[in-house]
Design an enzyme around this catalytic site. Structure first.
Site, short mmCIF file in Angstrom:
data_model
loop_
_atom_site.label_atom_id
_atom_site.label_comp_id
_atom_site.label_asym_id
_atom_site.label_seq_id
_atom_site.Cartn_x
_atom_site.Cartn_y
_atom_site.Cartn_z
N GLU A 1 10.23 -3.24 0.46
CA GLU A 1 9.26 -3.24 1.56
C GLU A 1 8.53 -4.57 1.72
OE1 GLU A 1 9.36 -0.82 -0.73
OE2 GLU A 1 9.70 1.08 0.31
N PHE B 1 2.96 14.05 -3.99
CA PHE B 1 4.04 13.12 -4.28
C PHE B 1 4.02 11.96 -3.28
CE2 PHE B 1 8.55 11.83 -3.62
CZ PHE B 1 8.72 11.21 -4.84
N GLN B 2 4.11 10.75 -3.80
CA GLN B 2 4.08 9.52 -2.99
C GLN B 2 2.83 9.44 -2.11
OE1 GLN B 2 7.97 8.97 -1.09
NE2 GLN B 2 8.66 7.88 -2.92
N MET C 1 5.22 -26.19 -10.16
CA MET C 1 3.84 -26.59 -9.91
C MET C 1 2.97 -26.28 -11.12
SD MET C 1 1.95 -28.19 -7.83
CE MET C 1 2.27 -28.18 -6.07
N LYS D 1 2.59 12.82 7.86
CA LYS D 1 3.87 13.37 8.29
C LYS D 1 3.70 14.45 9.37
CE LYS D 1 8.29 14.86 6.37
NZ LYS D 1 9.04 15.16 5.14
#
Lengths: 584, 183
Positions: free
Chosen positions: A51, A113-114, A485, A163
């Site tokens: 993502e 969940f999630q 760096m 949802k």
């Protein structure tokens, strides 16, 4: 007109009506309903491998088009993976819309969940975010999001959609402009500069003997490059372009001094230090520009043009603050100055200042020690060759670190929106996904991503996305087998005590890895191989190419203003140090 | 009420009156701006205004003027924030409500009742070993009352945080912050 559709259909239709042509995303449980109507939409969906990649692709898309990039992901871990790109976009004022799935409203707050508190987590890294509470709200929230993301100071907006709001039926209604404005009574960005302030600014400009135009990313956001050029030529004043503004003014223009700041060139840094007037157009006195604030440009009066009132006086108090859109304000400034000149006023003589500035330019060009036979390849040389061989209009993206500074220093930017990088947040791994987003938006252009070996290993998997989706980009990995760096800082400020910066010269095998991802892989180890390899890469347009340059690990970025020091303490390349007194 | 508000207290405190859209999450947006910078909010009161679409948040914060200016500008940037006024304590009326339960044996109860009467407070509940009183007034008056109650033994105490409105004399008293709305 009471058309009943699902929230998911409303979401996709709303995106279509906002003229979205591309979505970068990855589906999952809670966002699933939105992916079904997407099948019937003309919107192109790019399926990413992580993502974070979707977020940076959306940013790359927005960088080169000015239109908001759109990312669509699910709840929980997908939302947390978006935090970095959101913060990156927020820091660099990139318009972006992120849509996240959420657990059904009845499950919110139950540790489902999630589930995660997406609006809570992203509150401080977005310009605005909203949790949808019913399907009916979707069209208005989408319209608000695009309005907020693209007006005023641009930035990312997140929409969190449970949802059930996607699944439920709603009565379609597309809000009018008036309804959107009415729904946002607290949001009225000011774009037109105050005319009295603009007159005062014009006065200061005409009176200044040592002016510098300090140009930031706001000029690009405002599509003001042409107007800026008109102003610079009208007042014949040197221009510095910050890391976020590279390309806003052509590097080849005689008035251009290039990039100031921590790794800026000596002339740009010194011109700001010695100036009596800094005309700040859409920049924010970032710590990487000012160095130690108390010693920054001590004799300069400040004109500060910024669309965000909170930037006025945040770091340096301006003598003339102008809140407004850079393009509108610069246009007014040009008009006002022209009128004043037509009325017989004259600009102060700045010729002595100009010749002083040219003196610095002659003494302190960007410099690196060229390759001696048998020596390791210099990264700066690779950048010079990349630029030299790049087709016209090439877009350059970069990751974060030494290679980013070399890119900004040794590439010559001639047109706006050809430079994409992570300036504020400094997100390693930005370049590959950003380059993919840029290429999707501008398929007509060659897109090069310059990456370090450290950065490459953070987001390289998106090259699989590029291969599968047939988005051919080119990647130059400057492999010095170090976090370069950090290594430079440890060498210079920690007595060469190298702590956890050594990666590996052989692992991973970048060529094999590139090939495994469907790209052409090329390894370059000596200076003579550089040109042929780049030419080959430029000739391949049916797939992505990864060119690994094995470069000198000891090479450091100069000039450098050490953190915590003032710009007068700039460290030059050792070979230029004997000329230091010219900067006094 | 004939009481004059004491307006000389706590000169380093600033009172911000923030008009916001009355929606979920607004308070979190506002308070996190202070939290991020490590500034403690001294007191906070939130309730809907005469228009139920909007709420007014009264924030008392102990912070120097310079960082406050930056916070105010950042607050303006919040999409849900409609208007911010900094109320000058010398030109505003401030009120706060306090409730306290004091442990007091029945023979001494009269003293607390008398104290409450002097301060124009109210007796809310009386038990065998304790009494609950309330007082509404200027924050300073509440401070004094609290101090006196302390001698008896305070079991529980709750203050609301102050609410404030500009005084109604002469010209306008609010000092709307410049620069209008942020982007």
């Amino acid at each position: 007109m009471t058309e009943q559709i699902t929230g998911a259909q409303a979401l996709i239709r709303a995106l279509e009506l906002e003229n979205v042509d591309t979505i970068f995303g990855l589906p999952g449980g809670c966002i699933l309903p939105a992916y079904d109507p997407l099948l019937d939409s003309h919107i192109r969906h790019i399926l990413v491998r992580h993502e974070q990649g979707a977020g940076h692709m959306a940013e790359g898309y927005a960088h080169v088009t000015g239109r908001p990039g759109v990312a669509l992901v699910t709840s929980g871990p997908a939302a947390t993976n978006m935090v970095t790109p959101l913060c990156d976009a927020y820091m660099d004022s990139i318009p972006m819309i992120c849509i996240t799935g959420q657990v059904p409203t009845s499950a919110i707050g139950t540790d489902a969940f999630q589930e995660c508190d997406t609006v809570g987590i992203t509150r401080s890294v977005t310009k605005h975010n909203e949790l949808v509470m019913s399907a009916d709200e979707i069209p208005l929230i989408v319209r608000q999001a695009f309005h907020i993301a693209t007006t005023g100071r641009p930035g990312p907006v997140l929409i969190d959609v449970p949802k059930d709001c996607l699944q439920n039926m709603m009565t379609w209604h597309w809000p009018t402009d008036e309804e959107v404005l009415e729904s946002l009574p607290g949001y009225r960005p000011n774009t037109k500069g105050h005319s009295r302030m603009i007159k005062e600014a014009a006065r200061l400009i005409l009176d200044s003997k040592q002016p510098v135009l300090y140009v930031g990313g706001g000029v690009l956001k405002a599509r003001a490059a042409d107007t800026l050029r008109e102003l610079a030529e009208l007042i014949n004043t040197p221009v510095v372009t910050t890391l976020m503004a590279r390309g806003a003014f052509p590097d080849s223009h005689p008035l251009c001094l290039g990039m100031p700041g921590m790794h800026g060139n000596a002339t740009a840094i010194t011109a700001m230090q010695k100036s009596d007037l800094l005309i700040n157009l859409g920049a924010r006195f970032d710590d990487r520009i000012t160095g130690k604030v108390s010693t920054f440009a001590p004799d300069a009066k400040i004109i500060h043009v910024d669309i965000d009132p909170a930037e006025q006086g945040k770091v340096r108090r301006p003598d003339v603050p102008i809140v407004g859109d850079c393009r509108l304000v610069i246009e007014e400034l040009v008009k006002t100055i022209k009128e004043m000149l037509a009325n017989g006023e004259v600009q102060a003589d700045i010729s002595a200042w100009k010749s002083r500035v040219s003196g610095w330019q002659e003494q302190f060009p960007m410099y690196y020690s060229p390759n001696e036979p048998g020596e390791a390849l210099k990264p700066q040389f690779c950048l010079e060759k990349l630029h030299e061989l790049a087709p016209a209009g090439t877009i350059l993206c970069s990751g974060v670190g030494q290679h980013q500074m070399f890119s900004s220093q040794f590439w010559k930017f001639e047109e706006p929106y050809t430079w994409v990088n992570s300036g504020g947040l400094g997100t390693m791994g930005f370049s590959i996904p950003a380059a993919i987003g840029a290429k999707v938006a501008r398929p007509d252009r060659t897109v090069w991503a310059v990456d370090g070996d450290g950065c490459f290993q953070m987001t390289a998997q998106e090259l699989v996305t590029a291969s599968v989706e047939r988005i051919p980009i080119k990647v130059a990995v400057l492999n010095n087998s170090y976090l370069g760096m950090v290594r430079q800082w440890q060498e210079m400020f920690y007595d060469e005590r190298y702590s956890e910066v050594y990666l590996s010269p052989e692992l991973p095998d970048f060529v094999k890895w590139a090939e495994a991802m469907g790209c052409v892989g090329i390894r370059v180890e000596s200076p003579e191989e550089v040109e042929p390899a780049i030419a080959l890469a430029n000739s391949i347009n049916d797939r992505s190419v990864v060119v690994e340059f094995r470069v000198d690990a000891g090479e450091k970025v100069f000039p450098m203003v050490p953190a915590g020091f003032g710009n007068d303490d700039v460290l030059l390349h050792p070979n230029q140090n004997d000329r230091r007194e010219f900067l006094r | 009420m004939s009481m004059t508000p004491n307006t000389t207290s706590m000169p380093s405190h600033h009172i911000l009156s923030v008009l916001v859209q009355n929606r979920a999450g607004v308070l979190a947006r506002v308070s996190s701006l202070f939290a991020r910078r490590g500034y403690n909010i001294f007191s906070l009161a939130v309730a809907p205004t005469e228009d139920p679409d909007f709420s007014r948040i009264t924030i008392v914060v102990d912070v120097e003027s310079a960082p406050l200016e930056q916070i105010v500008k950042q607050l303006f940037k919040l999409i849900d924030v409609v208007k911010i006024s900094e109320l000058d304590p010398r030109r505003s009326v401030e009120r706060e409500l306090m409730m306290a339960t004091v442990r007091v044996a029945s023979e001494d109860r009269g003293q607390v009742v008398e104290l409450a009467n002097i301060f124009e407070g109210k007796i809310l509940a009386v038990g065998t070993e304790a009494i609950t009183v309330s007082l509404e007034g200027s924050p300073d008056k509440l401070d004094d009352f609290e101090e006196l109650l302390r001698g008896y033994g305070i079991v529980e105490l709750q203050r609301t945080g102050r609410v404030a409105l500009p005084k109604l004399d002469k010209e306008a008293r609010t000092r709307p912050h410049k620069n209008g709305k942020a982007s």
